[in-house]
Design an enzyme around this catalytic site. Structure first.
Site, short mmCIF file in Angstrom:
data_model
loop_
_atom_site.label_atom_id
_atom_site.label_comp_id
_atom_site.label_asym_id
_atom_site.label_seq_id
_atom_site.Cartn_x
_atom_site.Cartn_y
_atom_site.Cartn_z
CD GLU A 92 35.10 39.55 36.08
OE1 GLU A 92 36.24 40.00 35.63
OE2 GLU A 92 34.80 39.06 37.33
CD GLU A 122 38.47 36.00 37.84
OE1 GLU A 122 39.56 36.10 37.81
OE2 GLU A 122 37.87 37.16 37.48
C1 NAG Z 1 42.63 41.14 34.19
C2 NAG Z 1 41.37 41.23 35.08
O1 NAG Z 1 40.80 42.55 35.03
N1 NAG Z 1 41.02 40.71 35.76
C3 NAG Z 1 40.04 40.86 36.74
C4 NAG Z 1 38.77 40.43 36.38
O2 NAG Z 1 37.98 40.71 37.33
C5 NAG Z 1 38.26 39.99 38.51
C6 NAG Z 1 37.07 40.18 39.34
O3 NAG Z 1 36.08 39.42 39.28
C7 NAG Z 1 39.28 40.76 39.07
O4 NAG Z 1 39.46 40.21 40.30
C8 NAG Z 1 40.36 40.47 38.05
O5 NAG Z 1 41.73 40.90 38.55
#
Ligand code: NAG
Ligand code: NAG
Ligand code: NAG
Ligand code: NAG
Ligand code: NAG
Ligand code: NAG
Ligand code: NAG
Length: 760
Positions: A265, A182
């Site tokens: 995700e 991310e």
């Molecule tokens: C909004 C949310 O759930 N974001 C999550 C997406 O997944 C990552 C793990 O890769 C989390 O850290 C985020 O908080």
């Protein structure tokens, strides 16, 4: 129809497991991943090895496979593997090789998200805290010290996997790896150094020659490697992926025509507890999908997930979907990030205890089977789009062989629609997609979640979206006899008794080095009548206001050994102020402030500069306002009980435990011995009568607890997972550290029963 679906799924499973024996070629084009020359549509689910136990891994993976997944995805958790520089730990629950081999043994693919920054609601986003103290370091930027350590760890993991022959190119299960995580959300903050870093990270990863593609998550401009590498090892291109709630609607597409659409995700929980579709629409990714203390458990219905997965595949030609999380599990010990509950994604298709959560698990299983019936037209066909009504449309895939699959979408959130398609009429429930694997018969509708085990449950038509959890808790042993408990109360340190001194308030993480949640800040002041301008009767207590401002997360304040109050921040805003009227004595007064962190931060740019703990301290009365921020302070790192490890059998014998007093003193340790509940169903500890603290079973921490932090719907978490492997049949040492005034003589062990219908 259902019978047919199951047979096809079984055949597919056999094909995929028998072919994981030789080295295989993983590549891709604009349509999909291509494994040994075959295009694939893959369903993957995140299961994190440190969030369960090795004993649970085989059954979690088996349930993922039975649920129609092709792959299991996990992050690599750097800070559990390298707690001190150069000291590695891959034992027990940290044995990532064993985990990947279990995935392999069950014939599934693996996706390895190395990061090594992972966020993941995990302490410090997975980075070891020792990185913080490396001179000149800037995390996740074009910064030499960071890059050296990141590269070293990434290379170590890749070489471990290679030496165990775990990459698909070597005959192993790993078909994809991820570098960074991310990064798009912070890249701009780092300016040119951000861009340079992403490029470096991509090149570094590709240079490790895994023979399988790397991808970057939420990175709309994942760099293409330079030309010569592209021609050299074509399959080592990076693939960028879409990460979020609604990739079917929001994904802008891959950044190059030769990269497929993959969704890494697919958040399995998200919305607040209401299940009214019309209210769900229009909400974007603002609320959290994991749970934090002070908030209710988030929900995302099986129907909503199925809608978006289907839309992603039909409208965006998606070919890789990952559920984040498929099994969330437990943040044992102190591994949860700030304010994150110990229970992680309990609403996932497999709940915290590894039980199938219905109808989510079953609905997605049927979805996967229906979509697999469409493989040929999806992967070799031409996509066509047509409108069937104002809010209704169809995506049709026609293969050269004549095979055809259609997806009929009703985007009207309140009304069902009857649509014409190929001389027939189809009824579509509100906000739903019907899957027609032969362009004629409906195999599946995303809004019709059914509980699979018909004999056990009523089928609720048309939707079962109100029935979220079929978990039942059996009542176990009640630990309410006062004579089964013993207690040990922490001494409140004062300035004189502390050994670490400073002339100012210290930043908490920099001081504890993450060795404890607890840091005592103490100072003494002399209160003298002659210096005080008040006229006070000799008998009355001089009153003053203690005014503390904190960067986070919790404060318990004591004056002359007496508790005077507590205050706390929240996940949204960890900072808080504390103001309390206190009584001072004549002579030396001892102020002892216990600052508590509820997990390390896990996200945001410049993580290494983040601060916690006390920020300013004043004592005010009508005349005076004295600032103690820069003043002689004494510090105690951690609690006595932690230092002596009194939660272990050995450490427990080091202190004089007292008879249970029922006094509810703050900062008190409680211990008892309990037998394990019979059978092998999962075990949970109900801590509803406690306040805040941490719990250990036979020396292993089952995590932080905080039932006193209420959400609108009640306690955020009262049930705490006690894995069977932490227990022996009799005489288990249960130790609770209670910060507030919780009463331990009241909890039952409770068994979440296996869903009666989980085994078909
Ligand atoms: C909004 C949310 O759930 N974001 C999550 C997406 O997944 C990552 C793990 O890769 C989390 O850290 C985020 O908080
Ligand atoms: C790099 O990793 C190796 C083990 O793979 C270790 O021995 C070495 O100390 C590490 N170097 C640094 C700078 O961390
Ligand atoms: C769903 O929400 C809409 C908009 O708030 C409301 O009009 C409707 O009555 C709700 N339906 C149900 C079943 O609660
Ligand atoms: C459905 O409607 C919503 C709201 O108008 C819109 O944002 C979304 O893109 C639509 N989705 C589809 C698949 O048409
Ligand atoms: C639909 O009906 C028309 C006229 O009866 C026919 O010509 C056409 O082939 C039919 N289409 C399909 C897809 O069955
Ligand atoms: C951490 O402590 C070191 C040494 O005590 C100090 O030099 C540094 O400035 C501190 N960093 C922060 C963020 O407080
Ligand atoms: C504060 O601590 C000092 C030193 O330990 C002690 O002498 C004094 O009595 C304490 N003051 C109070 C009011 O407890």
């Amino acid at each position: 129809m259902r019978r047919v679906l199951h047979i096809v799924a079984a055949v597919l499973a056999v094909i995929s497991s028998s072919s994981i024996v030789h080295g295989r070629d993983v590549t891709y084009d604009g349509r999909s991943l291509i494994i040994d020359g075959q295009r694939k549509i893959l369903f993957s689910g995140s299961i994190h090895y440190p969030r369960s136990t090795p004993e649970m891994w085989p059954s979690l993976i088996a349930k993922a496979k039975e649920g129609g997944l092709d792959a299991v995805q996990t992050y690599v958790f750097w800070n559990v593997h390298e707690p001190q520089p150069g000291q590695y730990d891959f034992s027990g629950g940290h044995d990532i090789v064993r985990f990947i081999k279990e995935v392999q043994a069950q014939g599934l693919y693996a996706c390895l998200r190395i990061g090594p920054f992972i966020q993941s609601e995990w302490s410090y986003g997975g980075l070891p805290f020792w990185l913080h103290d490396i001179p000149g370091i800037v995390f996740r930027s074009d910064n030499e010290p960071f890059k050296v350590h990141m590269q070293n760890f990434t290379a170590k993991i890749v070489s471990m996997m290679q030496s165990e022959k775990l990459y698909a190119s070597q005959g192993g299960p790993i078909i994809l790896s991820q570098i960074e995580n991310e990064y798009g959300t912070v890249e701009k903050t780092y300016g040119e150094k951000g861009l340079a870093y992403v490029h470096w990270a991509g090149q570094m990863a590709v240079g490790l020659q895994t023979g399988v593609p790397w991808f970057m998550c939420k990175q709309n401009d994942a760099p293409d490697p330079v030309k010569k590498e592209e021609t050299l090892i074509e399959c080592n291109l990076q693939i960028n992926s879409c990460n979020g709630m609604k990739c079917g609607e929001t994904f802008v597409g891959p950044n190059s025509p030769n990269k497929p659409s993959i969704w890494t995700e697919n958040w399995t929980t998200h919305f607040p507890a209401e299940k009214n579709f019309s209210e769900l629409i229009g909400k974007s990714c603002v609320s959290l999908s994991y749970q934090v203390y002070g908030e209710d458990a988030p929900m995302r219905s099986a129907e909503d997930i199925a809608f978006h997965v289907t839309l992603f595949i039909a409208a965006k030609k998606g070919s890789f979907v990952n559920y984040y999380m498929y099994h969330g599990g437990t943040n044992f010990g102190r591994t949860a990030a700030a304010f994150v509950t110990t229970s992680y994604y309990d609403q996932a298709p497999l709940d915290e205890y590894g039980l199938t959560s219905q109808p989510k698990w079953g609905h997605l299983k049927e979805l996967h089977a229906a979509l697999k019936l469409c493989l040929t037209p999806l992967l070799s066909g031409v996509q066509a789009h047509l409108y069937l009504g104002p809010q209704q449309q169809a995506y049709i895939f026609s293969a050269p062989t004549g095979e055809c699959a259609a997806f009929l979408i009703n985007n009207d959130t309140t009304n069902a629609a009857s649509v014409p398609f190929r001389n027939s009429s189809y009824d579509l429930p509100p906000r739903s997609i019907s899957i027609l694997p032969d362009c004629k018969n409906v195999a599946f509708n995303t809004a019709k979640a059914r509980l699979i085990c018909l004999p056990c449950y009523e089928i609720q038509e048309p939707f079962v979206s109100t029935q979220y959890s079929t978990r039942t808790m059996g009542r176990g042993k009640v630990l309410d006899a006062a004579d089964m408990w013993q207690e040990f109360t922490e001494a409140i340190p004062n300035f004189k008794s502390t050994s670490t001194k400073s002339e100012t308030l210290l930043e908490q993480m920099n001081t504890t080095k993450d060795s404890s949640d607890y840091l005592w800040y103490t100072f003494s002041l002399v209160f003298d009548f002659s210096c005080n301008k008040h006229t006070l009767h000799e008998t009355s207590d001089p009153q003053a206001i203690l005014d503390v401002s904190s960067f986070g997360h919790v404060l318990h304040a004591f004056v002359n050994g007496q508790a005077v109050g507590s205050a706390q921040g929240s996940h949204e805003n960890p900072r808080f102020k504390f103001e309390r009227t206190v009584s001072l004595s004549i002579g030396i007064n001892n102020v002892s402030l216990l600052s508590v962190m509820v997990g390390m931060p896990d996200s945001g740019a410049y993580l290494e500069t983040r601060g916690s703990g006390l920020r300013s301290v004043m004592i005010r009365d009508k005349q005076d306002n004295k600032d103690f921020t820069n003043y002689p302070w004494g510090y105690q790192l951690g609690l006595q009980g932690e230092k002596l490890q009194i939660y272990t059998e050995q450490g427990s014998s080091q202190v004089q435990w007292k008879k249970f007093s029922n006094a509810g003193n703050p900062l008190t340790w409680y211990k008892t011995l309990v037998d394990a509940p019979p059978g092998d169903v999962p075990v949970a500890l109900n801590l509803a009568s406690m306040g805040k603290g941490e719990a250990w079973v036979n020396g292993q921490s089952i995590g932080r607890y905080w039932p006193s932090y209420h959400a609108p719907g009640g306690s955020s978490q009262t049930w705490y997972n006690v894995p069977r492997s932490f227990l022996k049949p009799t005489g288990n040492l249960l130790v609770l550290l209670e910060e507030e005034g919780g009463n331990p003589s009241k909890y039952p062990w409770t068994l979440p029963q296996s869903h009666k219908c989980a085994v078909m």
